[in-house]
Design a protein around this motif. Structure first.
Motif, PDB file in Angstrom:
ATOM      1  N   VAL A   1     -26.744 -49.739  19.862  1.00 50.56           N
ATOM      2  CA  VAL A   1     -27.927 -48.895  19.709  1.00 50.56           C
ATOM      3  C   VAL A   1     -27.514 -47.429  19.592  1.00 50.56           C
ATOM      4  CG1 VAL A   1     -30.079 -48.117  20.800  1.00 50.56           C
ATOM      5  CG2 VAL A   1     -29.324 -50.487  21.101  1.00 50.56           C
ATOM      6  N   VAL A   2     -28.172 -46.718  18.678  1.00 44.93           N
ATOM      7  CA  VAL A   2     -28.088 -45.258  18.616  1.00 44.93           C
ATOM      8  C   VAL A   2     -29.515 -44.728  18.729  1.00 44.93           C
ATOM      9  CG1 VAL A   2     -27.526 -43.246  17.210  1.00 44.93           C
ATOM     10  CG2 VAL A   2     -25.983 -45.218  17.222  1.00 44.93           C
ATOM     11  N   VAL A   3     -29.713 -43.733  19.570  1.00 45.21           N
ATOM     12  CA  VAL A   3     -31.047 -43.162  19.785  1.00 45.21           C
ATOM     13  C   VAL A   3     -31.075 -41.715  19.309  1.00 45.21           C
ATOM     14  CG1 VAL A   3     -32.801 -42.543  21.487  1.00 45.21           C
ATOM     15  CG2 VAL A   3     -31.503 -44.672  21.755  1.00 45.21           C
ATOM     16  N   PHE A   4     -32.003 -41.437  18.375  1.00 47.33           N
ATOM     17  CA  PHE A   4     -32.340 -40.073  17.965  1.00 47.33           C
ATOM     18  C   PHE A   4     -33.750 -39.797  18.474  1.00 47.33           C
ATOM     19  CE2 PHE A   4     -29.665 -40.187  13.762  1.00 47.33           C
ATOM     20  CZ  PHE A   4     -28.500 -40.084  14.504  1.00 47.33           C
ATOM     21  N   SER A   5     -33.876 -39.362  19.704  1.00 46.23           N
ATOM     22  CA  SER A   5     -35.195 -39.079  20.268  1.00 46.23           C
ATOM     23  C   SER A   5     -35.439 -37.576  20.223  1.00 46.23           C
ATOM     24  CB  SER A   5     -35.281 -39.588  21.710  1.00 46.23           C
ATOM     25  OG  SER A   5     -36.552 -39.300  22.258  1.00 46.23           O
TER      26      SER A   5
ATOM     27  N   ILE B   1     -35.464 -43.784  15.812  1.00 46.88           N
ATOM     28  CA  ILE B   1     -35.846 -42.428  15.440  1.00 46.88           C
ATOM     29  C   ILE B   1     -37.228 -42.177  16.026  1.00 46.88           C
ATOM     30  CG2 ILE B   1     -36.429 -40.854  13.559  1.00 46.88           C
ATOM     31  CD1 ILE B   1     -34.376 -42.226  11.836  1.00 46.88           C
ATOM     32  N   ILE B   2     -37.301 -41.222  16.942  1.00 49.72           N
ATOM     33  CA  ILE B   2     -38.567 -40.858  17.575  1.00 49.72           C
ATOM     34  C   ILE B   2     -38.831 -39.400  17.226  1.00 49.72           C
ATOM     35  CG2 ILE B   2     -39.791 -40.606  19.750  1.00 49.72           C
ATOM     36  CD1 ILE B   2     -38.024 -42.853  20.859  1.00 49.72           C
TER      37      ILE B   2
ATOM     38  N   ASP C   1     -26.689 -63.926  28.264  1.00 46.84           N
ATOM     39  CA  ASP C   1     -26.294 -63.531  29.608  1.00 46.84           C
ATOM     40  C   ASP C   1     -26.712 -62.084  29.833  1.00 46.84           C
ATOM     41  OD1 ASP C   1     -25.163 -62.937  31.999  1.00 46.84           O
ATOM     42  OD2 ASP C   1     -23.084 -63.333  31.389  1.00 46.84           O
ATOM     43  N   THR C   2     -27.726 -61.880  30.655  1.00 49.92           N
ATOM     44  CA  THR C   2     -28.287 -60.537  30.823  1.00 49.92           C
ATOM     45  C   THR C   2     -27.374 -59.601  31.604  1.00 49.92           C
ATOM     46  OG1 THR C   2     -29.498 -61.308  32.779  1.00 49.92           O
ATOM     47  CG2 THR C   2     -30.672 -61.327  30.679  1.00 49.92           C
ATOM     48  N   THR C   3     -26.243 -60.130  32.107  1.00 47.85           N
ATOM     49  CA  THR C   3     -25.297 -59.241  32.781  1.00 47.85           C
ATOM     50  C   THR C   3     -24.499 -58.423  31.778  1.00 47.85           C
ATOM     51  OG1 THR C   3     -23.569 -60.941  32.833  1.00 47.85           O
ATOM     52  CG2 THR C   3     -25.078 -60.834  34.720  1.00 47.85           C
ATOM     53  N   GLN C   4     -24.509 -58.841  30.514  1.00 47.24           N
ATOM     54  CA  GLN C   4     -23.820 -58.068  29.486  1.00 47.24           C
ATOM     55  C   GLN C   4     -24.682 -56.875  29.104  1.00 47.24           C
ATOM     56  OE1 GLN C   4     -22.708 -60.277  26.056  1.00 47.24           O
ATOM     57  NE2 GLN C   4     -21.958 -58.498  24.925  1.00 47.24           N
ATOM     58  N   LYS C   5     -24.095 -55.697  29.102  1.00 42.67           N
ATOM     59  CA  LYS C   5     -24.871 -54.499  28.842  1.00 42.67           C
ATOM     60  C   LYS C   5     -24.913 -54.158  27.358  1.00 42.67           C
ATOM     61  CE  LYS C   5     -24.468 -52.342  33.374  1.00 42.67           C
ATOM     62  NZ  LYS C   5     -24.283 -51.062  34.103  1.00 42.67           N
ATOM     63  N   ILE C   6     -26.011 -53.562  26.946  1.00 39.80           N
ATOM     64  CA  ILE C   6     -26.204 -53.107  25.575  1.00 39.80           C
ATOM     65  C   ILE C   6     -25.602 -51.709  25.460  1.00 39.80           C
ATOM     66  CG2 ILE C   6     -27.930 -52.507  23.835  1.00 39.80           C
ATOM     67  CD1 ILE C   6     -29.843 -54.464  25.369  1.00 39.80           C
ATOM     68  N   THR C   7     -24.675 -51.549  24.547  1.00 42.67           N
ATOM     69  CA  THR C   7     -24.029 -50.245  24.386  1.00 42.67           C
ATOM     70  C   THR C   7     -24.952 -49.311  23.620  1.00 42.67           C
ATOM     71  OG1 THR C   7     -22.876 -51.057  22.412  1.00 42.67           O
ATOM     72  CG2 THR C   7     -21.701 -51.171  24.503  1.00 42.67           C
ATOM     73  N   LEU C   8     -25.220 -48.150  24.200  1.00 42.02           N
ATOM     74  CA  LEU C   8     -26.208 -47.219  23.651  1.00 42.02           C
ATOM     75  C   LEU C   8     -25.617 -45.819  23.588  1.00 42.02           C
ATOM     76  CD1 LEU C   8     -29.975 -46.993  24.476  1.00 42.02           C
ATOM     77  CD2 LEU C   8     -28.560 -44.952  24.735  1.00 42.02           C
ATOM     78  N   LEU C   9     -25.729 -45.195  22.430  1.00 41.50           N
ATOM     79  CA  LEU C   9     -25.348 -43.790  22.255  1.00 41.50           C
ATOM     80  C   LEU C   9     -26.627 -42.964  22.178  1.00 41.50           C
ATOM     81  CD1 LEU C   9     -23.089 -41.672  21.704  1.00 41.50           C
ATOM     82  CD2 LEU C   9     -23.544 -42.030  19.265  1.00 41.50           C
ATOM     83  N   ASP C  10     -26.801 -42.081  23.135  1.00 51.28           N
ATOM     84  CA  ASP C  10     -27.980 -41.217  23.188  1.00 51.28           C
ATOM     85  C   ASP C  10     -27.588 -39.842  22.656  1.00 51.28           C
ATOM     86  OD1 ASP C  10     -30.441 -40.131  23.736  1.00 51.28           O
ATOM     87  OD2 ASP C  10     -30.087 -39.904  25.886  1.00 51.28           O
TER      88      ASP C  10
ATOM     89  N   CYS D   1     -26.205 -37.022   9.841  1.00 48.47           N
ATOM     90  CA  CYS D   1     -26.310 -37.645  11.159  1.00 48.47           C
ATOM     91  C   CYS D   1     -26.741 -39.108  11.056  1.00 48.47           C
ATOM     92  CB  CYS D   1     -27.280 -36.859  12.041  1.00 48.47           C
ATOM     93  SG  CYS D   1     -26.616 -35.266  12.584  1.00 48.47           S
ATOM     94  N   CYS D   2     -27.656 -39.403  10.150  1.00 47.88           N
ATOM     95  CA  CYS D   2     -28.077 -40.791   9.941  1.00 47.88           C
ATOM     96  C   CYS D   2     -26.920 -41.628   9.398  1.00 47.88           C
ATOM     97  CB  CYS D   2     -29.262 -40.848   8.989  1.00 47.88           C
ATOM     98  SG  CYS D   2     -30.796 -40.162   9.659  1.00 47.88           S
ATOM     99  N   GLU D   3     -26.162 -41.040   8.490  1.00 46.49           N
ATOM    100  CA  GLU D   3     -24.997 -41.727   7.932  1.00 46.49           C
ATOM    101  C   GLU D   3     -23.961 -41.998   9.026  1.00 46.49           C
ATOM    102  OE1 GLU D   3     -22.416 -41.171   3.882  1.00 46.49           O
ATOM    103  OE2 GLU D   3     -22.643 -39.411   5.150  1.00 46.49           O
ATOM    104  N   LYS D   4     -23.798 -41.033   9.918  1.00 45.75           N
ATOM    105  CA  LYS D   4     -22.849 -41.202  11.016  1.00 45.75           C
ATOM    106  C   LYS D   4     -23.318 -42.296  11.966  1.00 45.75           C
ATOM    107  CE  LYS D   4     -20.573 -37.628  11.574  1.00 45.75           C
ATOM    108  NZ  LYS D   4     -20.101 -36.261  11.776  1.00 45.75           N
ATOM    109  N   ALA D   5     -24.617 -42.361  12.211  1.00 40.06           N
ATOM    110  CA  ALA D   5     -25.164 -43.430  13.043  1.00 40.06           C
ATOM    111  C   ALA D   5     -24.881 -44.792  12.416  1.00 40.06           C
ATOM    112  CB  ALA D   5     -26.669 -43.238  13.230  1.00 40.06           C
TER     113      ALA D   5
END
Length: 342
Positions: free
Chosen positions: A195-199, A230-231, A125-134, A214-218
């Motif tokens: 999702v966790v983003v390290f950009s 990781i970008i 169901d695409t109405t469900q959002k992906i939780t993302l920490l930026d 920080c990686c361990e915390k992610a």
């Protein structure tokens, strides 16, 4: 061609990182970091410069840029769609099961682990959002993408858009906790994000141990089956820092991450790591590697190295041009700030 203002803003970003690395060498990384986050005027100037670079110069150049400067935000979005909406999560769940059988291990999942994986899998169901920490969000560039439920954090807050949070030192617990004014995030919930983003984030930190923390915390805040982006900037050819990139995979495998995607664009490395349901599956890859006994990259399982760790830097270095680039290439390199070219 980059304007004078463009170059001026870029130098602010580079100088901030160069100064932080110098102070880490002089006072130690912990004290240097404390001094840095206490300088509110510097944090504000940095955030303002980064936002203007991104929203004024980078977006203007985006329409004519080559593939190497594809928007990082759009790349993250497309990879999340493949993973959560188009069968990627299920594929890697099955791959883990196959590896477990080969390892002949009897892994018993807890109820919480099973529930997390089921919740992560339920994106038909695409109405469900992906939780993302930026992390290190600056100005919350993901906010306009409707597939995400975004938590944007940075050292400098923007009311209503970005929460103030020192990810290196933030606590991890059962729930989110905020400051009295709701502008600062004091605690992140464990096993909660897809999702966790390290950009362009890990290079900000001056010490390999801080990056590892920080990686361990992610890892702690991701759900089982969740993914870490990781970008990282690098204008050299794909093989130039291949050994270093492999060491990232080694260290993160020891943590419980499986690398599921790697793409080298002209000026950046783009990697995705999955938090395995069974940590043993991830550790297996690291245990299979034969590493040189005297190789500094593998002497410490709790250190995440970048090229800057192996050379001396000074504020004067940021003004040196060792190579001649075309105007297009210079624009591309500015797009991958804030860090020195590697």
């Amino acid at each position: 061609m980059a304007t004078e203002e463009h170059k001026y803003l870029a130098d602010i970003i580079k100088a901030t990182h160069a100064t932080l690395r110098e102070e880490a060498q002089k006072y130690g990384p912990e004290i240097a970091w404390e001094r840095h986050i206490a300088c509110k005027d510097i944090l504000q100037k940095y955030a303002s410069s980064m936002q203007k670079l991104a929203t004024t110069y980078w977006e203007e150049n985006n329409s004519t840029s080559i593939k190497a400067t594809l928007c990082r935000v759009q790349w993250v979005k497309s990879q999340c769609e493949k993973y959560f909406l188009n069968g990627g999560l299920q594929k890697y769940n099955e791959r883990e099961e196959d590896i477990k059988k080969k390892m002949n291990i009897d892994f018993v999942q807890t109820d919480d682990c099973v529930n997390n994986v089921l919740q992560s899998s339920n994106f038909v169901d695409t109405t469900q959002k992906i939780t993302l920490l930026d992390v290190g969000s600056c100005y919350n560039p993901f906010v306009t993408l409707t597939i995400f439920d975004v938590t944007a954090i940075d050292l400098n807050s923007i009311p209503g858009q970005v929460l103030r949070c020192d990810f290196l030192n933030v606590k991890v617990g059962k729930e989110k906790r905020f400051s009295a004014d709701k502008q600062e995030l004091l605690q992140l919930p464990k096993d909660s994000y897809n999702v966790v983003v390290f950009s362009l984030f890990l290079e900000y930190l001056p010490c390999p141990k801080q990056r590892y923390i920080c990686c361990e915390k992610a890892y702690d805040i991701l759900q089982s089956g969740g993914i870490l982006f990781i970008i990282s900037p690098d204008s050299k050819h794909v093989g130039a820092n291949a050994k270093l990139i492999k060491s990232w995979r080694y260290v993160l495998s020891k943590l419980g991450f499986m690398r599921i995607k790697y793409e080298k664009l002209k000026h950046i490395h783009c990697l995705i790591f999955r938090k395995c349901i069974s940590k043993q599956v991830a550790v297996r890859w690291a245990d299979m590697q034969t590493t040189a006994k005297n190789d500094p990259l593998y002497q410490d399982d709790v250190a995440f190295f970048i090229p800057q760790d192996f050379r001396n830097t000074s504020c004067e270095d940021i003004h040196e041009e060792k190579e001649i680039y075309s105007s297009v290439e210079k624009t591309c390199m500015f797009n991958e700030l804030p860090f020195d070219q590697t």
